[in-house]
Write a protein that holds these residues in place. Structure first.
Motif, mmCIF file in Angstrom:
data_model
loop_
_atom_site.group_PDB
_atom_site.id
_atom_site.type_symbol
_atom_site.label_atom_id
_atom_site.label_comp_id
_atom_site.label_asym_id
_atom_site.label_seq_id
_atom_site.Cartn_x
_atom_site.Cartn_y
_atom_site.Cartn_z
ATOM 1 N N GLY A 221 -6.285 -9.662 -39.395
ATOM 2 C CA GLY A 221 -4.932 -10.121 -39.621
ATOM 3 C C GLY A 221 -4.230 -10.690 -38.413
ATOM 4 N N ARG A 222 -4.915 -10.774 -37.291
ATOM 5 C CA ARG A 222 -4.267 -11.380 -36.119
ATOM 6 C C ARG A 222 -3.935 -12.846 -36.374
ATOM 7 N N GLN A 223 -4.828 -13.519 -37.110
ATOM 8 C CA GLN A 223 -4.614 -14.927 -37.449
ATOM 9 C C GLN A 223 -5.045 -15.137 -38.895
ATOM 10 N N TRP A 224 -4.192 -15.816 -39.678
ATOM 11 C CA TRP A 224 -4.488 -16.117 -41.074
ATOM 12 C C TRP A 224 -4.748 -17.608 -41.242
ATOM 13 N N HIS A 225 -5.723 -17.929 -42.119
ATOM 14 C CA HIS A 225 -6.108 -19.317 -42.375
ATOM 15 C C HIS A 225 -5.948 -19.607 -43.864
ATOM 16 N N SER A 226 -5.342 -20.731 -44.194
ATOM 17 C CA SER A 226 -5.122 -21.093 -45.585
ATOM 18 C C SER A 226 -6.443 -21.384 -46.285
ATOM 19 N N ILE A 227 -6.604 -20.814 -47.500
ATOM 20 C CA ILE A 227 -7.780 -21.094 -48.325
ATOM 21 C C ILE A 227 -7.338 -21.481 -49.737
ATOM 22 N N GLU A 228 -6.156 -22.092 -49.846
ATOM 23 C CA GLU A 228 -5.618 -22.413 -51.173
ATOM 24 C C GLU A 228 -6.096 -23.742 -51.726
ATOM 25 N N ALA A 229 -6.748 -24.574 -50.904
ATOM 26 C CA ALA A 229 -7.241 -25.859 -51.401
ATOM 27 C C ALA A 229 -8.222 -25.633 -52.545
ATOM 28 N N GLY A 230 -8.007 -26.340 -53.659
ATOM 29 C CA GLY A 230 -8.861 -26.206 -54.827
ATOM 30 C C GLY A 230 -8.303 -25.289 -55.893
ATOM 31 N N LEU A 231 -7.223 -24.565 -55.574
ATOM 32 C CA LEU A 231 -6.581 -23.712 -56.564
ATOM 33 C C LEU A 231 -5.507 -24.495 -57.312
ATOM 34 N N PRO A 232 -5.178 -24.092 -58.539
ATOM 35 C CA PRO A 232 -4.162 -24.823 -59.300
ATOM 36 C C PRO A 232 -2.743 -24.556 -58.815
ATOM 37 N N SER A 233 -2.573 -23.535 -57.979
ATOM 38 C CA SER A 233 -1.259 -23.172 -57.487
ATOM 39 C C SER A 233 -1.431 -22.367 -56.213
ATOM 40 N N SER A 234 -0.455 -22.463 -55.329
ATOM 41 C CA SER A 234 -0.470 -21.628 -54.126
ATOM 42 C C SER A 234 0.207 -20.288 -54.373
ATOM 43 N N PHE A 235 0.677 -20.064 -55.588
ATOM 44 C CA PHE A 235 1.465 -18.873 -55.915
ATOM 45 C C PHE A 235 0.704 -17.969 -56.876
ATOM 46 N N GLY A 236 0.771 -16.682 -56.617
ATOM 47 C CA GLY A 236 0.188 -15.685 -57.500
ATOM 48 C C GLY A 236 0.431 -14.311 -56.919
ATOM 49 N N PHE A 237 -0.085 -13.286 -57.581
ATOM 50 C CA PHE A 237 0.139 -11.924 -57.103
ATOM 51 C C PHE A 237 -1.147 -11.177 -56.751
ATOM 52 N N PRO A 238 -2.094 -10.959 -57.683
ATOM 53 C CA PRO A 238 -3.206 -10.073 -57.357
ATOM 54 C C PRO A 238 -4.431 -10.805 -56.826
ATOM 55 N N ALA A 239 -5.213 -10.084 -56.050
ATOM 56 C CA ALA A 239 -6.549 -10.517 -55.630
ATOM 57 C C ALA A 239 -7.455 -9.296 -55.695
ATOM 58 N N ALA A 240 -8.743 -9.505 -55.919
ATOM 59 C CA ALA A 240 -9.696 -8.396 -55.976
ATOM 60 C C ALA A 240 -10.972 -8.803 -55.267
ATOM 61 N N ALA A 241 -11.405 -7.995 -54.320
ATOM 62 C CA ALA A 241 -12.625 -8.275 -53.574
ATOM 63 C C ALA A 241 -13.846 -7.838 -54.368
ATOM 64 N N HIS A 242 -14.916 -8.592 -54.243
ATOM 65 C CA HIS A 242 -16.206 -8.174 -54.791
ATOM 66 C C HIS A 242 -16.624 -6.888 -54.084
ATOM 67 N N PRO A 243 -17.225 -5.928 -54.787
ATOM 68 C CA PRO A 243 -17.545 -4.650 -54.143
ATOM 69 C C PRO A 243 -18.709 -4.700 -53.170
ATOM 70 N N HIS A 244 -19.553 -5.753 -53.237
ATOM 71 C CA HIS A 244 -20.748 -5.795 -52.405
ATOM 72 C C HIS A 244 -20.866 -7.067 -51.556
ATOM 73 N N ASP A 245 -20.208 -8.143 -51.936
ATOM 74 C CA ASP A 245 -20.351 -9.439 -51.282
ATOM 75 C C ASP A 245 -19.049 -9.818 -50.579
ATOM 76 N N PRO A 246 -19.015 -9.837 -49.261
ATOM 77 C CA PRO A 246 -17.755 -10.124 -48.556
ATOM 78 C C PRO A 246 -17.272 -11.555 -48.703
ATOM 79 N N ASP A 247 -18.131 -12.458 -49.199
ATOM 80 C CA ASP A 247 -17.735 -13.857 -49.374
ATOM 81 C C ASP A 247 -17.106 -14.137 -50.737
ATOM 82 N N THR A 248 -17.155 -13.150 -51.647
ATOM 83 C CA THR A 248 -16.699 -13.373 -53.014
ATOM 84 C C THR A 248 -15.381 -12.660 -53.266
#
Length: 361
Positions: free
Chosen positions: A232-259
């Motif tokens: 969290g020292r530096q954040w990078h935008s990854i919103e390109a390709g999404l239909p909106s930059s706005f939303g609430f929840p996110a969920a990490a894959h339990p085994h794959d750090p890239d998903t």
């Protein structure tokens, strides 16, 4: 050892539990629990199987409920969940998390943090955050001034990230004695042009940690979607390709750090429902470099519901299950990592949170 999968729901009218075997073909619904109090967050302790539910409101006051038998019986305590006399009273518990040493944290409204070392029976304030030097710059978001996201380090109990609306992300590495704002790179689109990247004041919506990589965090913000690879020292935008930059929840894959799984909404002042009123979960498999929409089995017309900040989760089975609950009281699930979806429950109260727990039968 035989296992049971529990999907834990916090709702406007109590906690609910859906239960299945690991095949995830049939789920049985139980509830409501917690005397139908508003329950903002329900979590399970994978070490003991204990279930905790945090909630309350201005009428009931705050409380943390506890069940040691899979939800059959519950007790609750609010001991210590209070600010000093003269301060605004605590309305409710918004978020819960278990640290690596077994202690519990509770985030509350108005924003603050409490710790329990006795399984939720009593609570003490985490003064280092509650009296943070930047506190006079914390202001309520649309839902109030709340500490809604808690991300403990998986092995070091002294390290913890907290998300506050509207204040931002804060981090401690000394067990809560001191806290550092970690908001560099996240925008405040609602600020004047020369104040778009302040030290604090960001409206973080959710934070999740990548599995096996404690320094990789994903953040859905009021103003964009972000990834950090340095805690969290530096954040990078990854919103390109999404239909909106706005939303609430996110969920990490339990085994794959890239998903990562995400539910974008159509915008903060456009209704806050599914873009085009067509439901989809968006998945990235490359850390946010690209996104794919997963719709099969989800309603593709008249989907005017929202999904709140803690209402999405994954399970820890080999082929990950994904779950999200809606403002209209429906729970959707995928047992193949988002490729196909089914509705597990309908007509529940507004779903505030979704979590999962694997426990011994």
């Amino acid at each position: 050892m035989t296992q049971r999968l529990l999907v834990l729901l916090g709702t406007k009218k109590g906690a609910f539990i859906l239960e299945s075997d690991p095949a995830r073909k049939d789920f049985a619904l139980r509830g409501p629990f917690c005397q139908t109090w508003p329950v903002n967050h329900v979590i399970g302790d994978p070490q003991t199987g204990t279930i905790y539910a945090g909630g309350g409101d201005a009428w009931f006051g705050p409380a943390v409920w506890k069940s040691t038998d899979g939800g059959e019986n519950w007790s609750h305590s609010s001991a210590g969940l209070a600010y000093p006399e003269g301060q605004e009273p605590i309305k409710s518990v918004w978020s819960l998390a278990r640290a690596a040493d077994g202690s519990l944290y509770a985030g509350v409204e108005p924003a603050g943090l409490f710790r329990s070392s006795d399984g939720g029976e009593s609570w003490v304030p985490v003064a280092g955050l509650n009296a943070h030097p930047t506190r006079d710059r914390w202001v309520p978001g649309g839902g109030g001034l709340i500490l809604h996201s808690l991300v403990p380090h998986p092995t070091d109990p002294k390290k913890l990230w907290a998300g506050i609306s509207t204040a931002g992300v804060f981090y401690t590495e000394d067990g809560g004695e001191s806290w550092e704002p970690r908001n560099q790179g996240t925008r405040c689109d609602y600020n004047p042009e020369d104040q778009r990247y302040p030290e604090v004041g960001q409206c973080v919506h959710s934070i999740v940690m990548a599995p096996g990589m404690p320094d990789r965090l994903y953040q859905q913000n009021h103003c964009g979607m972000y990834r950090s690879d340095d805690g969290g020292r530096q954040w990078h935008s990854i919103e390109a390709g999404l239909p909106s930059s706005f939303g609430f929840p996110a969920a990490a894959h339990p085994h794959d750090p890239d998903t990562l799984f995400l539910v974008p909404l159509n915008g903060d002042i456009a209704g806050r429902y599914m873009p085009g009123a067509k439901a989809a979960v968006w998945r990235t498999s490359d850390r946010g470099a690209s996104w794919q929409d997963k719709r099969n089995g989800l309603p593709q017309e008249h989907a005017f519901f929202g999904v709140l900040r803690q209402a999405m989760a994954t399970d820890r089975l080999e082929k990950a299950g994904v779950y999200f609950g809606t403002s209209g009281g429906a729970l959707y699930a995928s047992n193949d990592e988002g490729e196909n979806w089914t509705c597990l429950a309908q007509h529940l109260p507004t779903i505030f949170s979704v979590e999962t727990l694997l426990r011994a039968a």
